[in-house]
Design a protein around this motif. Structure first.
Motif, PDB file in Angstrom:
ATOM      1  N   GLN A   1       0.839  -1.201   0.000  1.00  0.00           N
ATOM      2  CA  GLN A   1       0.000   0.000   0.000  1.00  0.00           C
ATOM      3  C   GLN A   1       0.871   1.248   0.000  1.00  0.00           C
ATOM      4  O   GLN A   1       0.636   2.188  -0.731  1.00  0.00           O
ATOM      5  N   ASP A   2       1.887   1.263   0.848  1.00  0.00           N
ATOM      6  CA  ASP A   2       2.876   2.329   0.890  1.00  0.00           C
ATOM      7  C   ASP A   2       4.131   1.743   1.518  1.00  0.00           C
ATOM      8  O   ASP A   2       4.256   0.521   1.675  1.00  0.00           O
ATOM      9  N   ALA A   3       5.062   2.607   1.921  1.00  0.00           N
ATOM     10  CA  ALA A   3       6.347   2.121   2.436  1.00  0.00           C
ATOM     11  C   ALA A   3       6.194   1.282   3.694  1.00  0.00           C
ATOM     12  O   ALA A   3       7.002   0.383   3.947  1.00  0.00           O
ATOM     13  N   GLY A   4       5.171   1.562   4.494  1.00  0.00           N
ATOM     14  CA  GLY A   4       5.054   0.853   5.760  1.00  0.00           C
ATOM     15  C   GLY A   4       3.824  -0.002   5.897  1.00  0.00           C
ATOM     16  O   GLY A   4       3.544  -0.522   6.983  1.00  0.00           O
ATOM     17  N   THR A   5       3.032  -0.175   4.819  1.00  0.00           N
ATOM     18  CA  THR A   5       1.769  -0.904   4.911  1.00  0.00           C
ATOM     19  C   THR A   5       1.625  -1.877   3.753  1.00  0.00           C
ATOM     20  O   THR A   5       1.969  -1.564   2.612  1.00  0.00           O
ATOM     21  N   ILE A   6       1.088  -3.056   4.055  1.00  0.00           N
ATOM     22  CA  ILE A   6       0.835  -4.088   3.041  1.00  0.00           C
ATOM     23  C   ILE A   6      -0.662  -4.359   3.007  1.00  0.00           C
ATOM     24  O   ILE A   6      -1.314  -4.450   4.056  1.00  0.00           O
ATOM     25  N   ARG A   7      -1.199  -4.516   1.780  1.00  0.00           N
ATOM     26  CA  ARG A   7      -2.618  -4.830   1.609  1.00  0.00           C
ATOM     27  C   ARG A   7      -2.741  -6.283   1.155  1.00  0.00           C
ATOM     28  O   ARG A   7      -2.061  -6.714   0.213  1.00  0.00           O
ATOM     29  N   LEU A   8      -3.634  -7.005   1.820  1.00  0.00           N
ATOM     30  CA  LEU A   8      -3.947  -8.385   1.461  1.00  0.00           C
ATOM     31  C   LEU A   8      -5.449  -8.450   1.215  1.00  0.00           C
ATOM     32  O   LEU A   8      -6.250  -8.162   2.111  1.00  0.00           O
ATOM     33  N   THR A   9      -5.857  -8.809  -0.010  1.00  0.00           N
ATOM     34  CA  THR A   9      -7.279  -8.858  -0.349  1.00  0.00           C
ATOM     35  C   THR A   9      -7.695 -10.276  -0.678  1.00  0.00           C
ATOM     36  O   THR A   9      -6.933 -11.044  -1.285  1.00  0.00           O
TER      37      THR A   9
END
Length: 526
Positions: A447-455
């Motif tokens: 999502q950004d440098a510090g966040t991951i998105r799992l769908t």
């Protein structure tokens, strides 16, 4: 305004005759002085007596009238001088005229000044009476219990003790029994309003009423004495008083002390009955205590339901693997390799059930779970392996769309339970809807440098509009045998670790759930 009202004072009817007498006497004296000064041979400053005329008239006329009368008397003096000394120059007579006119002017000036002061005083008195009337009206009609008490004697005694070096009233009261009672006797009630009488059940000035109401709160009374000795302007506290009928009431007592010692003869004391409020607060506290107990019991129930919900999948997998193991062993000859794989899966699922129980115990003990750093793609593969039987049974295909993501640090068992719950819900939703081409797409992206998105997206019927707002509500479910706590627990678990969970419909159909996870969550803060 008429000329008469400008010259003559407006008086009350009972004083009319008095002022008429003064006015008539002044006019008679003025006529007599003019006659004597003009038509007799008496030598002397007869015109000086006009000052007496002005003095008498001052009792009945205004400042305008005084100035008018003074000018008239001066004119009469000049007329008398002109008539008696026509064509002559008499120095003594002229000096007498000057003295008379000077006396008349000075007297008039003094009287005008006195009248001005008198009018100012009348205005001040009228304002004071109006203010007193307003104060008395407020005092009598307000629904707050009010008293006017005379604390002057008490104040004098306390100041005397202070001059002797005594600064602690409580210590002095302990050393001198009866001190409190003597101080109470020094207070007298000047007045009380109707609300005060209703509060105490009688007139507060009745003998013994003040002592009875104060004696039940002797400690607070000593605090009030200390406030007087310390020259504090206000004393406020909750005080328990006893009414004339013997009932105890809790009141909010407020006393305003004046700055000047001479003003202690009228001290305002107010009381507000807060008995019912305190009883209500006590009842509220008891209700909150009961609610706390009920909340704890509900929390235990939710935790039990959660534990049962989370253990259902690994235990079910163990049962399926055990049944498969028996079938492999019943073959002739037994398929030991397949049986071994089943046994390994049983060990794996048993270990996961143990991890769930261990994590639950950590939550109950308020200990953070053990975090570890792991690769997300490998984590998804391991999780899908746990659901192998469910996927095969339902004929559901899973497609993983990978994007390079950094390793994440999280409590692995918690995140695994969330993912299993979302995958299981997708499988069940497609089963209930009878979908033929069943598929689940799992996608990872940064999502950004510090966040991951799992769908997690499925090809099922999607989320009905009527239940979208209730999707994550505890104990809300659309399943006949569901408990409605799975999604609620998933969201709470992620939010506790700094993440989030949302659910919606995909534009191309089916439901899609998005997990946002920080790469390095603040586990200690959570």
């Amino acid at each position: 305004m008429s000329i008469a009202s400008a010259i003559f004072r407006s008086r009350e009817p009972e004083g009319g005759a008095y002022h008429i007498a003064f006015g008539a006497t002044a006019l008679a004296l003025a006529a007599t002085v003019f006659y004597v000064d003009t038509y007799t041979d008496i030598e002397g400053a007869i015109a000086v007596l006009y000052a007496i005329t002005v003095l008498l008239a001052a009792q009945a006329i205004t400042r305008v009238g005084l100035i008018t009368l003074s000018c008239l008397c001066g004119f009469l003096s000049l007329v008398s001088y002109a008539l008696t000394h026509a064509g002559e120059t008499d120095l003594q007579a002229m000096l007498r005229l000057v003295v008379a006119l000077a006396a008349l002017v000075i007297t008039t000036m003094l009287l005008v000044k006195t009248e001005t002061a008198r009018l100012a005083l009348l205005s001040i008195n009228a304002a004071l009476r109006e203010s007193e009337g307003r104060y008395r009206s407020i005092f009598d009609r307000t629904r707050v219990a009010l008293w006017e008490r005379d604390y002057s004697k008490l104040h004098a005694v306390l100041m005397g003790l202070k001059q002797q070096g005594i600064v602690d009233v409580r210590a002095h009261a302990r050393a001198h029994p009866g001190f409190t009672e003597r101080c109470i006797d020094l207070i007298t009630v000047v007045a009380s309003n109707e609300a005060g009488k209703e509060l105490l059940g009688c007139d507060a000035s009745a003998t013994g009423t003040l002592k009875q109401s104060i004696t039940t709160a002797s400690d607070k009374f000593l605090d009030m004495l200390q406030a007087i000795m310390d020259n504090r302007r206000v004393f406020e506290d909750k005080v328990l008083i006893r009414t004339h009928g013997g009932d105890d009431k809790l009141v909010l007592l407020s006393i305003s002390f004046p700055e000047e010692p001479l003003a202690f003869h009228r001290v305002i004391v107010s009381m507000v009955d807060i008995t019912q409020r305190e009883l209500a607060l006590k009842a509220l506290g008891e209700a909150q205590a009961e609610l706390t107990k009920a909340s704890k019991a509900a929390a235990v129930g939710v935790m039990s339901a959660s534990l049962a919900h989370e253990l259902n999948q690994p235990l079910g997998a163990i049962v399926v693997n055990a049944q498969t193991l028996l079938r492999w062993l019943d073959r002739d000859p037994p398929d030991l390799a397949a049986a071994r794989r089943c046994a390994e899966r049983m060990v794996r699922d048993s270990q996961r059930a143990s991890d769930i129980i261990h994590n639950t115990r950590s939550l109950l003990a308020r200990r953070d779970g053990s975090t570890e750093t792991f690769d997300l793609d490998a984590f998804i593969e391991d999780t899908l392996a746990l659901l192998e039987h469910e996927l095969d049974r339902s004929g559901t295909k899973v497609r993983i769309e990978r994007e390079h993501t950094p390793p994440v640090r999280a409590v692995k068992i918690e995140l695994q339970q969330v993912l299993i719950n979302l995958l299981t819900n997708a499988i069940q939703a497609m089963d209930e809807a009878g979908i033929e081409n069943r598929a689940i797409i799992v996608r990872t992206e940064s999502q950004d440098a510090g966040t991951i998105r799992l769908t997690i997206r499925d090809t099922g019927p999607g989320i009905a509009e009527a239940i979208r707002d209730k999707l994550f509500s505890p104990f809300f479910t659309t399943k006949a045998t569901g408990m409605g706590i799975g999604l609620s627990i998933c969201r709470a678990t992620l939010e506790a670790r700094g993440g989030s969970l949302t659910g919606d419909n995909h534009p191309q159909g089916g439901a899609v759930f998005s997990i946002l996870m920080p790469v390095h969550p603040e586990v200690e803060r959570a």
